[in-house]
Write a protein that holds these residues in place. Structure first.
Motif, short mmCIF file in Angstrom:
data_model
loop_
_atom_site.label_atom_id
_atom_site.label_comp_id
_atom_site.label_asym_id
_atom_site.label_seq_id
_atom_site.Cartn_x
_atom_site.Cartn_y
_atom_site.Cartn_z
N PRO A 151 21.94 -25.80 -7.97
CA PRO A 151 21.34 -24.66 -7.29
C PRO A 151 21.90 -24.56 -5.88
N TRP A 152 22.07 -23.35 -5.41
CA TRP A 152 22.52 -23.08 -4.06
C TRP A 152 21.55 -22.05 -3.49
N TRP A 153 21.32 -22.07 -2.21
CA TRP A 153 20.32 -21.17 -1.65
C TRP A 153 20.79 -20.53 -0.35
N GLY A 154 20.11 -19.48 0.01
CA GLY A 154 20.26 -18.80 1.29
C GLY A 154 19.04 -17.92 1.47
N HIS A 155 18.82 -17.43 2.66
CA HIS A 155 17.66 -16.58 2.92
C HIS A 155 17.75 -15.32 2.06
N ASP A 156 16.76 -15.09 1.22
CA ASP A 156 16.69 -13.94 0.32
C ASP A 156 17.85 -13.86 -0.66
N ARG A 157 18.37 -15.00 -1.07
CA ARG A 157 19.44 -15.01 -2.06
C ARG A 157 19.50 -16.39 -2.72
N GLY A 158 20.01 -16.41 -3.92
CA GLY A 158 20.16 -17.67 -4.64
C GLY A 158 21.25 -17.57 -5.68
N ILE A 159 21.83 -18.72 -5.98
CA ILE A 159 22.89 -18.77 -6.97
C ILE A 159 22.76 -20.10 -7.72
N ALA A 160 22.98 -20.05 -9.01
CA ALA A 160 22.95 -21.26 -9.83
C ALA A 160 24.26 -21.35 -10.58
N VAL A 161 24.84 -22.54 -10.59
CA VAL A 161 26.11 -22.77 -11.27
C VAL A 161 25.90 -23.90 -12.28
N THR A 162 26.24 -23.63 -13.54
CA THR A 162 26.13 -24.67 -14.56
C THR A 162 27.37 -25.58 -14.52
N SER A 189 25.00 -17.52 -12.03
CA SER A 189 23.99 -16.47 -11.98
C SER A 189 23.57 -16.32 -10.52
N GLU A 190 23.70 -15.11 -9.98
CA GLU A 190 23.43 -14.87 -8.56
C GLU A 190 22.50 -13.68 -8.39
N THR A 191 21.54 -13.80 -7.47
CA THR A 191 20.66 -12.71 -7.12
C THR A 191 20.59 -12.60 -5.60
N VAL A 192 20.80 -11.39 -5.10
CA VAL A 192 20.68 -11.13 -3.67
C VAL A 192 19.54 -10.14 -3.48
N LEU A 193 18.62 -10.50 -2.61
CA LEU A 193 17.45 -9.67 -2.33
C LEU A 193 17.53 -9.05 -0.95
N ASP A 194 16.80 -7.97 -0.78
CA ASP A 194 16.58 -7.39 0.54
C ASP A 194 15.08 -7.50 0.77
N SER A 195 14.66 -8.57 1.38
CA SER A 195 13.27 -8.98 1.57
C SER A 195 12.80 -9.71 0.32
N CYS A 196 11.55 -10.05 0.30
CA CYS A 196 11.06 -10.93 -0.76
C CYS A 196 11.07 -10.31 -2.15
N CYS A 197 10.94 -9.03 -2.26
CA CYS A 197 10.67 -8.47 -3.58
C CYS A 197 11.59 -7.33 -4.01
N HIS A 198 12.61 -7.04 -3.25
CA HIS A 198 13.49 -5.92 -3.54
C HIS A 198 14.89 -6.45 -3.83
N ARG A 199 15.32 -6.37 -5.08
CA ARG A 199 16.65 -6.84 -5.45
C ARG A 199 17.70 -5.84 -5.02
N ASP A 200 18.81 -6.37 -4.52
CA ASP A 200 19.97 -5.54 -4.23
C ASP A 200 20.98 -5.61 -5.36
N VAL A 201 21.26 -6.84 -5.82
CA VAL A 201 22.30 -7.02 -6.84
C VAL A 201 22.07 -8.32 -7.59
N THR A 202 22.41 -8.32 -8.86
CA THR A 202 22.52 -9.55 -9.64
C THR A 202 23.92 -9.58 -10.22
N LEU A 203 24.51 -10.74 -10.19
CA LEU A 203 25.87 -10.94 -10.70
C LEU A 203 25.89 -12.11 -11.66
N ARG A 204 26.74 -12.02 -12.64
CA ARG A 204 27.06 -13.14 -13.51
C ARG A 204 28.57 -13.33 -13.39
#
Length: 120
Positions: A16-27, A33-48
């Motif tokens: 697992p890797w982290w950042g403020h309002d974002r996270g990424i997991a690498v197997t 699998s990556e998710t970037v948020l704009d604040s706690c509950c609003h997704r901007d983008v998810t990437l695979r």
């Protein structure tokens, strides 16, 4: 006495890797699998992504990242980041250095759980 060089594999990037309002997991086999948020509950983008061709050392490693899926929830994210919206099949280099991971498709940097440089 010098440190022995350890071969870089896809597992070098795993975890697992982290950042403020974002996270990424690498197997261990290089699926991302990556998710970037704009604040706690609003997704901007998810990437695979799929990593391949790992190279370098445990201190500075690189791998080729290929986009396998992308969902943009808010197109303003890429406009504000001055980045093109990625498409399936796009390729770029992911870099890992000093406990940080740099992902080019979102422009985000991530930290290992024990590294504190990735706050707000």
């Amino acid at each position: 006495m010098g440190l022995a060089l350890v071969a870089v594999t896809l597992a070098t990037f795993a975890g697992p890797w982290w950042g403020h309002d974002r996270g990424i997991a690498v197997t261990r086999d290089g699926r991302v699998s990556e998710t970037v948020l704009d604040s706690c509950c609003h997704r901007d983008v998810t990437l695979r992504l799929r990593l391949s061709n790992p190279r370098g050392t445990a201190k500075v490693a690189r791998a080729t990242a290929t986009v396998t899926a992308v969902h943009v929830y808010d197109r303003r994210f890429y406009k504000e980041m001055h980045l093109p919206v990625p498409r399936v099949g796009d390729m770029a280099t992911v870099r890992m250095q000093n406990g940080m991971l740099f992902e080019p498709f979102s422009g985000a940097s991530y930290c290992r759980p024990n590294v504190s440089r990735c706050g707000a």
